[in-house]
Motif scaffolding. Structure first.
Motif, mmCIF file in Angstrom:
data_model
loop_
_atom_site.group_PDB
_atom_site.id
_atom_site.type_symbol
_atom_site.label_atom_id
_atom_site.label_comp_id
_atom_site.label_asym_id
_atom_site.label_seq_id
_atom_site.Cartn_x
_atom_site.Cartn_y
_atom_site.Cartn_z
ATOM 1 N N THR A 49 57.241 10.676 45.538
ATOM 2 C CA THR A 49 56.201 10.159 44.578
ATOM 3 C C THR A 49 55.719 11.243 43.522
ATOM 4 N N SER A 50 55.499 12.367 43.962
ATOM 5 C CA SER A 50 54.885 13.573 43.096
ATOM 6 C C SER A 50 55.695 13.727 41.966
ATOM 7 N N TYR A 51 55.011 14.105 40.933
ATOM 8 C CA TYR A 51 55.590 14.396 39.645
ATOM 9 C C TYR A 51 56.243 15.772 39.813
ATOM 10 N N LEU A 52 56.007 16.502 40.823
ATOM 11 C CA LEU A 52 56.810 17.989 41.263
ATOM 12 C C LEU A 52 58.254 17.767 41.045
ATOM 13 N N LYS A 53 58.704 16.495 41.250
ATOM 14 C CA LYS A 53 60.433 16.487 41.499
ATOM 15 C C LYS A 53 60.736 16.276 39.935
ATOM 16 N N GLU A 54 60.038 16.159 38.868
ATOM 17 C CA GLU A 54 60.437 15.603 37.575
ATOM 18 C C GLU A 54 60.815 16.882 36.938
ATOM 19 N N GLY A 96 63.465 24.557 52.253
ATOM 20 C CA GLY A 96 62.135 24.249 51.834
ATOM 21 C C GLY A 96 61.541 23.124 52.804
ATOM 22 N N ALA A 97 60.172 23.477 53.109
ATOM 23 C CA ALA A 97 59.224 22.512 53.964
ATOM 24 C C ALA A 97 58.085 22.133 53.235
ATOM 25 N N LYS A 98 57.679 21.126 53.765
ATOM 26 C CA LYS A 98 56.584 20.310 52.927
ATOM 27 C C LYS A 98 55.390 20.082 53.719
ATOM 28 N N ARG A 99 54.309 20.219 53.391
ATOM 29 C CA ARG A 99 52.877 20.007 54.010
ATOM 30 C C ARG A 99 52.051 19.253 53.089
ATOM 31 N N LEU A 100 51.000 18.526 53.391
ATOM 32 C CA LEU A 100 50.106 18.089 52.471
ATOM 33 C C LEU A 100 48.864 18.478 52.774
ATOM 34 N N HIS A 101 47.882 18.686 51.629
ATOM 35 C CA HIS A 101 46.400 18.870 51.563
ATOM 36 C C HIS A 101 46.087 20.123 52.478
ATOM 37 N N LEU A 102 46.806 21.163 52.581
ATOM 38 C CA LEU A 102 46.402 22.034 53.520
ATOM 39 C C LEU A 102 45.034 22.871 53.211
ATOM 40 N N GLN A 103 44.693 23.106 52.069
ATOM 41 C CA GLN A 103 43.582 23.821 51.584
ATOM 42 C C GLN A 103 42.446 22.803 51.962
ATOM 43 N N GLU A 124 50.265 7.977 46.609
ATOM 44 C CA GLU A 124 49.940 8.999 47.693
ATOM 45 C C GLU A 124 51.393 9.657 48.167
ATOM 46 N N GLU A 125 51.538 10.707 48.163
ATOM 47 C CA GLU A 125 52.962 11.375 48.708
ATOM 48 C C GLU A 125 53.057 11.127 50.217
ATOM 49 N N PRO A 126 54.162 10.723 50.633
ATOM 50 C CA PRO A 126 54.040 10.625 52.231
ATOM 51 C C PRO A 126 54.435 11.874 52.948
ATOM 52 N N GLU A 127 54.177 12.045 54.066
ATOM 53 C CA GLU A 127 54.294 13.237 54.954
ATOM 54 C C GLU A 127 55.938 13.355 55.015
ATOM 55 N N ALA A 155 56.872 21.276 60.596
ATOM 56 C CA ALA A 155 57.046 20.698 59.439
ATOM 57 C C ALA A 155 58.596 20.445 58.789
ATOM 58 N N PRO A 156 58.714 19.081 58.308
ATOM 59 C CA PRO A 156 59.992 18.623 58.027
ATOM 60 C C PRO A 156 60.435 19.757 56.784
ATOM 61 N N TYR A 157 61.637 20.079 56.925
ATOM 62 C CA TYR A 157 62.295 20.718 55.929
ATOM 63 C C TYR A 157 63.639 20.256 55.421
ATOM 64 N N THR A 158 64.220 20.674 54.301
ATOM 65 C CA THR A 158 65.574 20.202 53.621
ATOM 66 C C THR A 158 66.207 21.454 53.331
#
Length: 416
Positions: A155-160, A250-257, A226-229, A404-407
């Motif tokens: 869902t995030s604009y990061l993929k665009e 690459g692996a993804k995590r949310l809201h680590l800070q 909201e981006e899913p896990e 963390a899930p990775y691709t």
């Protein structure tokens, strides 16, 4: 670090907010104007009308068309080196010069204060931006990172693409551009950054430059979700004529800070140091990749954080694709093995030294200062944080990446 430069904020009579960085005994000056609109703005509707993807970048192109002519030529005639760029979060226009600083600022403010181009100019610009998009798609490194992000986020604009896709570009109208401009380019929304040896009277003179105050009000509605896990896909291969397979994992995590409960400056310094620990030439991971013969070209890795999304990725081009993938799989699951106290001391020294060296390069310093300010990071405080990063904090950060899930995203000549 604060003693290395003097900084002061101003709100001028013409509506501008100014961040002035006073640098004594410099022979050059630089000015940046930033607008709070980046590629993420495609996630909003204005007055119930959708905003085309890439519109921030489209505006960046067209605003160099001023009533007095092409702004690039105007800057050049004054001896100013000018450019612009669009990020996920903001758009920036800037120039650097050793002369005619005030005149350059007037051009900069004029081009970001009003729209004077017509519909035919918009149509003329479209094939230019489409060509820029195609040039990006023809660059393996950029295409690799974009494909990786498409696999990771849903869902995030990061993929665009920041420039938008072809459909977005060709459908953009003058009305779209004006609606976004008058929403995001009011003088009170812009920030003017000034760098160089100047005084208070110079700032006052800028405040006397007349600017149009846009009174139009528009309703902005967020379409962001909201981006899913979960990630989108764990594996993808794209056919591309490359001499060796390009691989990104690459692996993804949310809201680590937020989970760590630390401020922006500490989080930025933490990511810099951990990146150095994991991916510098002297790191254990890179050394093992080299010793096991898995390197045909450079291996690089980094952390990317935006919109509450954190991504850890590794990229390379190698003939030993499957062996490299197995190695990175092990690496992602055993990150703690690749750091130690001795390496931490080295990483802190390196990051701190790198930051101080950047201060000696005027162009690098100004760019870093603006980019961090726009992400709500104080550059001076961030430099101070390097020596305060502890192994305990690093371990907390590393542990958040466990499982963390990775691709894996691959570009290969045969698409296999």
């Amino acid at each position: 670090m604060k003693s290395l430069w003097k900084q002061k904020s101003y709100d001028l009579d013409n509506g501008l907010h100014v961040e002035a960085i006073f640098l004594k005994d410099r022979h050059t000056w630089s000015a940046y104007v930033t607008a709070p609109i980046g590629s993420l703005f495609s996630r909003y509707s204005i007055d119930q009308k959708p905003t085309p993807g890439g519109i921030a970048h489209f505006l960046e192109h067209r605003l160099f068309d001023t009533p007095k002519g092409d702004a690039f030529q105007l800057f050049s005639s004054l001896g100013c080196d000018a450019n612009a760029f669009t990020t996920y979060e903001y758009t920036t226009y800037y120039f650097e010069t050793a002369t005619n600083f005030l005149e350059g600022i007037k051009i900069l403010l004029n081009m970001t204060n009003e729209i004077t181009f017509k519909e035919e100019a918009v149509e003329k610009e479209k094939p230019i931006i489409v060509e820029e998009l195609y040039m990006t798609l023809d660059k393996p490194a950029q295409r690799l990172l974009h494909g990786l992000l498409e696999n990771l986020v849903s869902t995030s604009y990061l993929k665009e693409e920041i420039v938008g896709d072809k459909e977005d570009i060709v459908s953009t109208t003058l009305e779209d551009l004006k609606r976004v401009f008058y929403t995001c380019y009011n003088p009170k929304q812009l920030t003017l950054f000034l760098f160089g040896d100047m005084d208070e009277s110079f700032i006052e003179e800028i405040g006397r430059i007349p600017l149009h105050q846009h009174e139009e009000k528009h309703e902005i509605t967020s379409k962001m979700k909201e981006e899913p896990e979960e990630i989108v896909s764990s594996f993808h291969i794209t056919k591309m004529d490359v001499p060796l397979p390009y691989i990104a994992m690459g692996a993804k995590r949310l809201h680590l800070q937020k989970k760590l409960g630390i401020d922006n400056e500490t989080y930025e310094a933490l990511q810099d140091i951990v990146s150095n620990l994991l991916f510098s030439d002297g790191s254990r991971f890179i050394q093992e990749i080299h010793d096991e013969g898995l390197m045909d070209t450079n291996v690089s890795g980094a952390f990317l954080s935006s919109d509450g999304i954190d991504i850890l990725y590794v990229v390379t081009s190698t003939s030993k694709r499957d062996d490299f993938m197995k190695k990175v799989d092990y690496f992602f699951h055993h990150l703690r093995e690749y750091i130690d106290d001795k390496s931490l001391k080295r990483a802190v020294r390196f990051c701190l030294g790198n930051a101080l060296i950047a201060l000696d390069d005027f162009s690098t310093f100004t760019y870093l200062y603006v980019s961090r300010y726009m992400r709500h990071i104080s550059m001076s405080l961030m430099i101070e944080m390097y020596e305060k990063i502890t192994m305990d904090l690093i371990n907390q950060f590393i542990d958040l990446w466990k499982d963390a899930p990775y691709t894996t995203y691959i570009l290969s000549k045969d698409g296999k």
